[in-house]
Design a protein around this motif. Sequence first.
Motif, short mmCIF file in Angstrom:
data_model
loop_
_atom_site.label_atom_id
_atom_site.label_comp_id
_atom_site.label_asym_id
_atom_site.label_seq_id
_atom_site.Cartn_x
_atom_site.Cartn_y
_atom_site.Cartn_z
N VAL A 187 -9.76 3.47 -4.90
CA VAL A 187 -9.50 2.04 -4.93
C VAL A 187 -10.80 1.29 -5.12
O VAL A 187 -11.76 1.50 -4.38
CB VAL A 187 -8.82 1.57 -3.62
CG1 VAL A 187 -8.62 0.05 -3.63
CG2 VAL A 187 -7.48 2.28 -3.42
N VAL A 188 -10.84 0.43 -6.13
CA VAL A 188 -11.98 -0.47 -6.31
C VAL A 188 -11.48 -1.90 -6.22
O VAL A 188 -10.33 -2.19 -6.54
CB VAL A 188 -12.73 -0.22 -7.63
CG1 VAL A 188 -13.32 1.17 -7.67
CG2 VAL A 188 -11.82 -0.46 -8.83
N GLN A 189 -12.36 -2.81 -5.79
CA GLN A 189 -11.93 -4.18 -5.51
C GLN A 189 -12.82 -5.19 -6.23
O GLN A 189 -14.01 -4.97 -6.42
CB GLN A 189 -12.02 -4.45 -4.01
CG GLN A 189 -11.21 -3.49 -3.15
CD GLN A 189 -11.33 -3.82 -1.69
OE1 GLN A 189 -10.47 -4.49 -1.11
NE2 GLN A 189 -12.40 -3.39 -1.05
N GLU A 205 -5.59 1.12 3.83
CA GLU A 205 -4.14 1.38 3.85
C GLU A 205 -3.69 2.26 2.70
O GLU A 205 -2.89 3.18 2.89
CB GLU A 205 -3.38 0.06 3.85
CG GLU A 205 -3.51 -0.74 5.15
CD GLU A 205 -2.92 -0.02 6.35
OE1 GLU A 205 -1.89 0.65 6.21
OE2 GLU A 205 -3.51 -0.12 7.44
N VAL A 206 -4.19 1.99 1.50
CA VAL A 206 -3.78 2.82 0.35
C VAL A 206 -4.19 4.26 0.57
O VAL A 206 -3.43 5.20 0.30
CB VAL A 206 -4.37 2.27 -0.96
CG1 VAL A 206 -4.13 3.25 -2.12
CG2 VAL A 206 -3.76 0.91 -1.31
N ASN A 207 -5.38 4.47 1.11
CA ASN A 207 -5.84 5.85 1.31
C ASN A 207 -5.11 6.58 2.44
O ASN A 207 -5.15 7.80 2.51
CB ASN A 207 -7.36 5.86 1.56
CG ASN A 207 -8.14 5.62 0.28
OD1 ASN A 207 -7.73 6.04 -0.79
ND2 ASN A 207 -9.26 4.92 0.37
N LYS A 208 -4.43 5.84 3.31
CA LYS A 208 -3.56 6.49 4.30
C LYS A 208 -2.38 7.16 3.61
O LYS A 208 -1.96 8.26 3.98
CB LYS A 208 -3.04 5.45 5.30
CG LYS A 208 -4.03 5.00 6.34
CD LYS A 208 -3.38 3.99 7.27
CE LYS A 208 -4.37 3.42 8.27
NZ LYS A 208 -3.74 2.35 9.10
N SER A 237 0.82 -1.21 0.00
CA SER A 237 0.00 0.00 0.00
C SER A 237 0.85 1.26 0.00
O SER A 237 0.43 2.31 -0.52
CB SER A 237 -0.92 0.01 1.23
OG SER A 237 -1.78 -1.11 1.22
N GLU A 238 2.04 1.18 0.57
CA GLU A 238 2.92 2.35 0.67
C GLU A 238 3.42 2.83 -0.68
O GLU A 238 3.81 3.99 -0.82
CB GLU A 238 4.12 2.03 1.57
CG GLU A 238 3.80 1.95 3.03
CD GLU A 238 5.00 1.56 3.87
OE1 GLU A 238 4.95 1.76 5.10
OE2 GLU A 238 5.99 1.05 3.30
N VAL A 239 3.42 1.95 -1.69
CA VAL A 239 4.02 2.32 -2.98
C VAL A 239 3.06 2.21 -4.16
O VAL A 239 3.33 2.78 -5.22
CB VAL A 239 5.27 1.47 -3.27
CG1 VAL A 239 6.32 1.66 -2.18
CG2 VAL A 239 4.93 -0.01 -3.41
N ILE A 240 1.95 1.49 -4.02
CA ILE A 240 1.12 1.19 -5.19
C ILE A 240 0.56 2.45 -5.83
O ILE A 240 0.37 2.50 -7.06
CB ILE A 240 -0.01 0.19 -4.82
CG1 ILE A 240 -0.67 -0.36 -6.08
CG2 ILE A 240 -1.03 0.83 -3.88
CD1 ILE A 240 0.24 -1.19 -6.96
#
Length: 274
Positions: free
Chosen positions: A146-148, A136-139, A107-110
């Motif tokens: 983000v869609v899943q 996590e990505v939005n942090k 999540s820190e890099v994506i």
Amino acid sequence: MQAYSPIGVFDSGFGGLTILKEITALLPEYDYIYLGDNARSPYGTRSFETVYEYTLQSVKWFFDQNCPLVIIACNTASAKALRKIQEEFLPQDYSEKRVLGIVRPTSEVIGDYSNTKKIGIMATPGTVQSDSYKIEVNKFFPEVKVVQEACPMWVALVENNEHESKGADYFVKKHIHGLLKQDKNIDTVLLACTHYPLLKAKIEEFMPVGITVVSQGKIVADSLADYLKRHPEIESKLSQKNRRTFYTTEDTQKFDRQASLFYGQYVESKYVKL
């Protein structure tokens, strides 16, 4: 002489071997123990409570093997169990040990991979249900949408060695369509299950041009290397004899046959009962 103090790498089955493959390629000097809880896999459809219980049992087992550091190389276990292990279990009895996951470093890099700031996550139902990647990505990238898409059949396709078959095409195309129907401007897709790298070629075959498909192994390996540089108090405890030991909670012959698909070389495992 330094005691045997390997890095533990855990997964519910085989998928974590794709993570271990990248870690050992980047950091070959350390000793590693891999544990696949194949007898109780898959974790992807199990409850939060069950995943936590199983993961905690495995972490305790690694600590009994003198592992100062354990990597939970399973997205479902990272999503459903890691935080509770870090915040409640470790401080009580194992404050000198560390347990890391694979959701956060990814999540820190994506977000850096995306120009449109629209990212798709393809994962097991358990990982999707947890919303861990969205959170996590939005942090780290609050501007990213983000869609899943849950892909419940993909693990079975890989573990039954059907991932390169024509039969896999239907399920790959179905979930690509399901993901892109949610947002047609996605330009980056994260394969948030450690089994999915074996499907990556087929996914890229059916993915529209211009969409980057990202798997986690190299990201996690780079993150671990950085972590060890920043935490010499942990790194100094690790033994460095380039040893690899593999364990499974299921039949070892079956594990060994399948493991080579994920790890890229012959594996000879030992049985353990948790």
